[in-house]
Enzyme design. Structure first.
Site, PDB file in Angstrom:
ATOM      1  N   GLY A   1      17.963 -28.898  55.585  1.00  0.00           N
ATOM      2  CA  GLY A   1      17.746 -28.240  54.311  1.00  0.00           C
ATOM      3  C   GLY A   1      18.865 -28.519  53.336  1.00  0.00           C
TER       4      GLY A   1
ATOM      5  N   ASP B   1      30.279 -25.265  66.551  1.00  0.00           N
ATOM      6  CA  ASP B   1      30.527 -26.366  65.612  1.00  0.00           C
ATOM      7  C   ASP B   1      31.851 -26.164  64.881  1.00  0.00           C
ATOM      8  OD1 ASP B   1      29.951 -28.823  64.544  1.00  0.00           O
ATOM      9  OD2 ASP B   1      28.700 -28.047  62.929  1.00  0.00           O
TER      10      ASP B   1
ATOM     11  N   LEU C   1      25.236 -27.676  46.680  1.00  0.00           N
ATOM     12  CA  LEU C   1      26.532 -27.896  47.320  1.00  0.00           C
ATOM     13  C   LEU C   1      26.470 -28.993  48.375  1.00  0.00           C
ATOM     14  CD1 LEU C   1      27.685 -24.201  47.792  1.00  0.00           C
ATOM     15  CD2 LEU C   1      28.546 -25.845  46.139  1.00  0.00           C
ATOM     16  N   GLY C   2      25.279 -29.339  48.801  1.00  0.00           N
ATOM     17  CA  GLY C   2      25.132 -30.358  49.831  1.00  0.00           C
ATOM     18  C   GLY C   2      23.774 -30.249  50.492  1.00  0.00           C
ATOM     19  N   SER C   3      23.393 -31.288  51.223  1.00  0.00           N
ATOM     20  CA  SER C   3      22.113 -31.276  51.915  1.00  0.00           C
ATOM     21  C   SER C   3      22.252 -31.989  53.242  1.00  0.00           C
ATOM     22  CB  SER C   3      21.025 -31.950  51.066  1.00  0.00           C
ATOM     23  OG  SER C   3      21.361 -33.312  50.824  1.00  0.00           O
TER      24      SER C   3
END
Length: 509
Positions: free
Chosen positions: A19, A137, A13-15
């Site tokens: 990680g 965040d 899904l993403g990096s």
């Protein structure tokens, strides 16, 4: 790829720097339910760091479990594990769109739609804050509008990245090397590593302005005389009251924002609003900065430096006050904080601060991590701290945490490793006292994170109480990482801070 002999990865899904996030299915569930797996790695490849991060990671997982179980608006934690020196979180998969994607596909929001969105988000934020947690965040990428009911889901708590950012200094102490948050959406106090509940209010306010105007915070100018963000010209049809609500949420000084998510919610629901006024130096403000030269002194204080050595048990036995000042003052004199329902004698199994769990849709960028920039704002007015006037014990408002509970919560927070939350409970004069904290925040991290295993409370007794000041005695048992245990008695002086609606520690003896 199958992780933990159970979770079959479907795709990434993403990096990011810490990680990678995967969509996976649980092969051991009849439904083969989908889940999000966050693979996390410390930024420092060091066996000592690995063991420390592993311990704190377990603590963070327990916090996340508590949050997910208590709110349907926060993804549930299904599992956590380690494999091949990597840390993994398994979390509920939320089908929906981030607010960023929603704006890109549907355009800016109307005032009516945005107001309703905030009314749905603020109770989630209030719940998180009630657990003593600062999200750190909040931004459009970290709020998902769920397909099932069209309601917002709050994701990606920031503290796990802080845990993964742990490093070992040359002196052998652990510390944090990064500041969590996203530039533009992050207020000034958070950018120097001192987040508070009002920091989340600020981030939510700028998120709302982005949804209303389509302008990222970096695209908005600031008033050079006040530091205020200039955004109203991009929303000319906005009602004055709603505009004033957003203005107050993004005030530069935390004390000028809404005191809580509940207060902001009530204003949105009732329309009753008093615009924020600029911060004026108040010489009676117990949170004003006091230079070390006029701070209370105590001959029994144990100085802290890079060469600080642990006093012996015999020394502590001869001087209980010496230990408590050497530990609490050297450690940072950590303030009271709301705890997440754990008893003080329960073994500490939850990691420091809050947990960052990213439930990131495809191509969703990860939060930016920046080094702490120096403050460029004017120096605060230096004022003397008034000593609390002794007064008989008087009943406090029933909706207010008692001073005794505040001190108990303070040690709960310490035992949970939530050092940043505790540090924020200090009055600024104590934080800035170079005699007590020669290295600032790092001094008490060196103590609490490096030398103290846990603290047990034998008893806490009120000595004096009024509506705005209190004195409390605490009988404590320190369990040190050397295996030794030491008893101590400490007296706390607290004041009630109206702006943050909490007790603040102003002195210790």
């Amino acid at each position: 790829m199958v992780l933990n002999n159970r979770y079959r990865v479907i795709h990434s899904l993403g990096s990011g720097g810490f990680g990678e996030t995967f969509l996976a299915e649980d092969t051991q569930m009849p439904s083969q339910r989908r889940c999000v797996i966050k693979q996390l790695r410390p930024i420092q490849d060091n066996p000592q760091v690995y063991e420390l991060v592993k311990q704190r990671f377990q603590r963070e997982a327990a916090i996340l479990e508590e949050l997910g179980e208590g709110s349907s608006r926060i993804p549930r934690l299904y599992a956590y594990f380690t494999e091949n020196s990597q840390f993994y979180l398994v979390q509920e998969y939320i089908e929906g769109q981030t607010l960023t994607t929603k704006l890109q596909t549907q355009g800016v929001m109307s005032e009516v739609a945005l107001k309703q969105l905030l009314i749905n988000i603020l109770p989630i934020l209030d719940y998180v804050h009630s657990k003593g947690i600062v999200h750190r965040d909040i931004k459009p990428d970290n709020i998902i509008i769920q397909n099932r009911d069209g309601k917002p889901i709050l994701i990606d708590f920031g503290a796990v990245k802080e845990t993964l950012g742990t490093i070992i200094t040359p002196s052998g102490n652990s510390t944090k090397s990064i500041v969590i948050g996203t530039p533009g959406f992050m207020p000034s106090e958070q950018s120097v590593g001192r987040p508070m509940f009002a920091s989340d209010i600020y981030s939510l306010g700028l998120t709302a302005i982005y949804l209303l105007t389509g302008k990222m915070p970096q695209e908005l100018a600031t008033d050079p005389s006040t530091g205020g963000i200039l955004w109203r010209q991009y929303a000319p049809n906005l009602t004055p009251t709603f505009g004033s609500v957003l203005d107050r949420a993004i005030q530069f000084n935390a004390r000028d924002r809404f005191a809580s998510a509940t207060e902001m919610l009530q204003v949105l629901q009732t329309g009753s609003f008093a615009p924020a006024t600029p911060t004026v130096p108040d010489h009676q403000n117990p949170l004003s900065t006091v230079p070390p030269s006029i701070s209370p002194t105590n001959p029994n204080t144990i100085p802290i430096s890079s060469s600080y050595s642990q006093p012996s048990v015999a020394q502590h036995s001869n001087s209980n006050k010496g230990l408590i000042l050497g530990s609490i003052i050297a450690g940072g004199l950590i303030g009271a904080s709301v705890v997440i329902g754990f008893a003080i004698n329960r073994p500490s199994t939850t990691p420091q601060n809050q947990l960052s769990v990213v439930n990131t849709p495809t191509n969703t960028p990860t939060p930016s991590i920046t080094q702490s920039p120096p403050l460029t704002t004017p120096k605060p007015i230096v004022t003397a701290l008034p000593s609390p006037t002794p007064s008989p014990i008087a009943p406090l408002p029933i909706d207010r945490v008692s001073p005794v509970q505040a001190i108990q919560d303070y040690y709960f927070t310490i035992n949970r490793g939530e050092y940043q939350t505790a540090w924020n409970q200090l009055s600024p004069n104590l934080q800035n006292n170079k005699r007590l904290h020669p290295k600032g925040y790092l001094s008490f991290i060196d103590w609490w994170g490096g030398k103290v295993q846990s603290v047990d409370i034998d008893r806490v007794n009120p000595i004096q109480e009024s509506t705005d000041a209190a004195t409390v005695d605490a009988q404590l048992l320190y369990l040190l990482k050397t295996g030794k245990s030491v008893k101590s008695l400490v007296r706390f002086s607290l004041v009630w801070d109206i702006s943050s609606n909490r007790w603040v520690v102003v002195d210790v003896q």
